[in-house]
Design a protein around this motif. Structure first.
Motif, PDB file in Angstrom:
ATOM      1  N   HIS A 393       0.819  -1.212   0.000  1.00 43.25           N
ATOM      2  CA  HIS A 393       0.000   0.000   0.000  1.00 43.25           C
ATOM      3  C   HIS A 393       0.853   1.263   0.000  1.00 43.25           C
ATOM      4  O   HIS A 393       0.497   2.258  -0.619  1.00 43.25           O
ATOM      5  CB  HIS A 393      -0.923   0.016   1.225  1.00 43.25           C
ATOM      6  N   THR A 394       2.002   1.212   0.697  1.00 41.26           N
ATOM      7  CA  THR A 394       2.789   2.433   0.869  1.00 41.26           C
ATOM      8  C   THR A 394       3.807   2.670  -0.236  1.00 41.26           C
ATOM      9  O   THR A 394       4.057   3.817  -0.617  1.00 41.26           O
ATOM     10  CB  THR A 394       3.520   2.396   2.221  1.00 41.26           C
ATOM     11  N   LEU A 395       4.431   1.601  -0.761  1.00 41.93           N
ATOM     12  CA  LEU A 395       5.460   1.794  -1.778  1.00 41.93           C
ATOM     13  C   LEU A 395       4.931   2.466  -3.048  1.00 41.93           C
ATOM     14  O   LEU A 395       5.612   3.336  -3.608  1.00 41.93           O
ATOM     15  CB  LEU A 395       6.145   0.476  -2.114  1.00 41.93           C
ATOM     16  N   PRO A 396       3.752   2.098  -3.572  1.00 43.97           N
ATOM     17  CA  PRO A 396       3.258   2.818  -4.747  1.00 43.97           C
ATOM     18  C   PRO A 396       3.093   4.314  -4.501  1.00 43.97           C
ATOM     19  O   PRO A 396       3.292   5.127  -5.413  1.00 43.97           O
ATOM     20  CB  PRO A 396       1.907   2.156  -5.032  1.00 43.97           C
ATOM     21  N   LEU A 397       2.770   4.705  -3.280  1.00 43.67           N
ATOM     22  CA  LEU A 397       2.641   6.131  -2.957  1.00 43.67           C
ATOM     23  C   LEU A 397       4.016   6.786  -2.851  1.00 43.67           C
ATOM     24  O   LEU A 397       4.243   7.870  -3.396  1.00 43.67           O
ATOM     25  CB  LEU A 397       1.868   6.305  -1.644  1.00 43.67           C
ATOM     26  N   ALA A 398       4.929   6.137  -2.131  1.00 45.46           N
ATOM     27  CA  ALA A 398       6.266   6.710  -1.956  1.00 45.46           C
ATOM     28  C   ALA A 398       7.013   6.781  -3.281  1.00 45.46           C
ATOM     29  O   ALA A 398       7.843   7.673  -3.491  1.00 45.46           O
ATOM     30  CB  ALA A 398       7.059   5.890  -0.940  1.00 45.46           C
ATOM     31  N   LEU A 399       6.735   5.841  -4.185  1.00 43.33           N
ATOM     32  CA  LEU A 399       7.454   5.771  -5.467  1.00 43.33           C
ATOM     33  C   LEU A 399       6.649   6.351  -6.623  1.00 43.33           C
ATOM     34  O   LEU A 399       6.973   6.115  -7.791  1.00 43.33           O
ATOM     35  CB  LEU A 399       7.814   4.313  -5.766  1.00 43.33           C
ATOM     36  N   ALA A 400       5.609   7.100  -6.307  1.00 45.22           N
ATOM     37  CA  ALA A 400       4.804   7.724  -7.362  1.00 45.22           C
ATOM     38  C   ALA A 400       5.684   8.593  -8.253  1.00 45.22           C
ATOM     39  O   ALA A 400       6.560   9.323  -7.778  1.00 45.22           O
ATOM     40  CB  ALA A 400       3.698   8.579  -6.738  1.00 45.22           C
ATOM     41  N   GLY A 401       5.481   8.480  -9.577  1.00 42.75           N
ATOM     42  CA  GLY A 401       6.270   9.265 -10.513  1.00 42.75           C
ATOM     43  C   GLY A 401       7.550   8.589 -10.946  1.00 42.75           C
ATOM     44  O   GLY A 401       8.300   9.159 -11.742  1.00 42.75           O
ATOM     45  N   THR A 402       7.824   7.388 -10.447  1.00 42.60           N
ATOM     46  CA  THR A 402       9.007   6.635 -10.878  1.00 42.60           C
ATOM     47  C   THR A 402       8.547   5.477 -11.765  1.00 42.60           C
ATOM     48  O   THR A 402       7.356   5.232 -11.931  1.00 42.60           O
ATOM     49  CB  THR A 402       9.787   6.079  -9.675  1.00 42.60           C
ATOM     50  N   ASP A 403       9.499   4.729 -12.290  1.00 36.79           N
ATOM     51  CA  ASP A 403       9.176   3.588 -13.150  1.00 36.79           C
ATOM     52  C   ASP A 403       9.200   2.258 -12.398  1.00 36.79           C
ATOM     53  O   ASP A 403       9.245   1.193 -13.024  1.00 36.79           O
ATOM     54  CB  ASP A 403      10.167   3.522 -14.321  1.00 36.79           C
ATOM     55  N   VAL A 404       9.164   2.311 -11.066  1.00 34.65           N
ATOM     56  CA  VAL A 404       9.204   1.082 -10.283  1.00 34.65           C
ATOM     57  C   VAL A 404       7.824   0.408 -10.313  1.00 34.65           C
ATOM     58  O   VAL A 404       6.795   1.053 -10.118  1.00 34.65           O
ATOM     59  CB  VAL A 404       9.610   1.359  -8.829  1.00 34.65           C
ATOM     60  N   ARG A 405       7.830  -0.896 -10.553  1.00 38.28           N
ATOM     61  CA  ARG A 405       6.599  -1.687 -10.548  1.00 38.28           C
ATOM     62  C   ARG A 405       6.555  -2.483  -9.243  1.00 38.28           C
ATOM     63  O   ARG A 405       7.493  -3.212  -8.913  1.00 38.28           O
ATOM     64  CB  ARG A 405       6.579  -2.637 -11.745  1.00 38.28           C
ATOM     65  N   VAL A 406       5.466  -2.343  -8.483  1.00 40.45           N
ATOM     66  CA  VAL A 406       5.291  -3.075  -7.228  1.00 40.45           C
ATOM     67  C   VAL A 406       4.345  -4.247  -7.480  1.00 40.45           C
ATOM     68  O   VAL A 406       3.254  -4.065  -8.035  1.00 40.45           O
ATOM     69  CB  VAL A 406       4.741  -2.163  -6.115  1.00 40.45           C
TER      70      VAL A 406
END
Length: 448
Positions: A393-406
């Protein structure tokens, strides 16, 4: 209409400014402390103490898992203990670098000492003191000390309490905090299930109570509060209360009543600050979304590696998942996604991690800060695979705007132990099913 408690009312010309609001925040984990900083930023609270100022002369942010010698053989800071494939942030033990390359308190961490968050308005007169109720677990203590350093670099006052440092420690801690608790206008807490916090709630007269995320447990807390149930951690639900539970039951019940809003004159307001999906909330409770704005403003963007990273969980340690099946699932996931690193949960045991490193070949990393900060700073894999946990739940928010796929891997029911709570399967499925902006990946079908 009288002004809202915690917000200064209008002052007449020539009159002195209203007194600042006193806020006490109680944290017992690094994630709780991070979410208090996010809450303070979101509400425009100014830093209340001078840069680097603490209470009691506590040393915070020292290299190693803990300045007091609280290290485990699995951390890279103590490489001479023979750990296999298990690294910490600083295998050399002397540079003070945290995992991900952030030096706590340095310009690289973007901590701005003494500066109020952007948009600070009337709430800028609020005074926030962070009280760390220190646990005994070495890795949790180490992460807490680094988070405390970041908080101090932001200008907040941090009070470190050895709350579990012996038989008399709880009495000394509560006695030392009673005066501040009675004077506080607002109390922020990270774990309403904590007996320590529940006891403190029976002392405070604060009319504003705030619960910040302690991970997925927040979802269960809000649901239990809405249904009027007693507060029980999800992995213990369905079990028979033990003697200590029965002895503490009156205090727990009183704390639960304190967490119910009171709309009467001079009533009590309750806020939940969360990045979790809150599907049912009690009447009168204000739910505020945590978008990790402070984290994104202070860290990153991250440098990305070409591979994948795995995120560990403490479900084995809590007795929910069988250890052998968990290890087999990690091995299968690593092979399927080409993962090379395993970010350990702070509560994972050294023995389990040692075995995992030997049998899977993964580099096991003990992060020195919450994973949201580590991932935001980088380097981090382009794919991050996790079991059902807070980070989906938290990583997609913290990594918003990057190309990281969770991505999230479900816990197969066959992995659960015979003693797992009847609630476990449904709760874990709900954690996965309600996660936003993540990809579902199939877990390995393991032989019986």
């Amino acid at each position: 209409m009288s002004p809202r408690a915690g917000t200064p009312g209008p002052a007449s010309p020539g009159s002195p400014p209203p007194p600042p609001t006193s806020t006490l925040a109680f944290v017992e984990s690094p994630v709780q402390l991070l979410n208090v900083l996010e809450w303070a930023h979101a509400h425009g609270l100014a830093a209340g103490g001078r840069p680097g100022a603490g209470t009691g002369g506590d040393t915070v942010g020292v290299t190693g898992a803990d300045a007091g010698g609280d290290t485990e053989g699995v951390t890279g800071a103590d490489a001479d203990r023979g750990s296999v494939g298990v690294t910490g942030a600083d295998a050399g033990g002397g540079t003070g670098r945290t995992a991900g390359g952030v030096l706590a308190g340095s310009p690289a961490g973007r901590g701005v000492a003494g500066r109020a968050p952007e948009g600070a308005g009337a709430g800028a007169r609020d005074r926030l003191t962070l009280v760390v109720l220190s646990p005994t677990d070495p890795m949790t203590r180490g992460q807490l000390r680094r988070m405390a350093e970041l908080a101090r670099d932001e200008g907040y006052e941090v009070r470190w309490e050895e709350a579990r440092g012996g038989a008399t420690a709880p009495f000394q801690t509560i006695g030392g905090l009673t005066g501040a608790l009675r004077r506080a206008d607002r109390v922020v807490m990270g774990d309403p299930f904590s007996r320590y916090v529940q006891l403190l709630l029976t002392i405070t007269r604060a009319r504003d109570l705030v619960v910040v995320d302690d991970g997925t447990a927040t979802m269960e807390f809000v649901a239990q509060l809405a249904r009027g149930e007693r507060l029980v951690r999800w992995h213990r639900k369905g079990g028979r209360p033990g003697p200590r539970d029965l002895l503490f039951a009156p205090v727990s019940a009183a704390a639960r009543r304190r967490l119910v809003p009171d709309s009467g004159r001079g009533g009590r307001r309750v806020e939940v600050f969360s990045s979790m999906p809150i599907e049912e909330s009690p009447d009168g409770v204000t739910v505020t979304a945590n978008h990790f704005v402070w984290t994104r403003a202070r860290f990153g963007p991250p440098r990305l590696t070409g591979g994948a990273d795995l995120v560990g969980t403490s479900l084995v340690e809590t007795g929910v998942v069988d250890g052998d099946r968990y290890l087999a699932a990690v091995r299968a996931l690593a092979a399927a996604h080409g993962a090379t690193r395993y970010f350990a949960h702070r509560r994972e045991s050294a023995d389990k991690l040692h075995r995992l490193a030997v049998e899977t070949g993964l580099e096991v990393v003990r992060p020195e800060l919450p994973l949201e900060l580590i991932a935001r700073r980088g380097p981090i894999g382009r794919t991050v695979v996790s079991f059902p946990s807070t980070v989906v739940h938290t990583l997609p928010l913290a990594l918003a705007g990057t190309d990281v796929r969770v991505a999230v891997c479900d816990i197969d029911p066959s992995w659960l132990t015979a003693t797992a709570s009847p609630r476990a399967e449904g709760f874990l499925s709900g954690v996965t099913g309600t996660a936003r902006d993540v990809q579902r990946v199939a877990g390995a079908v393991l032989p019986d």
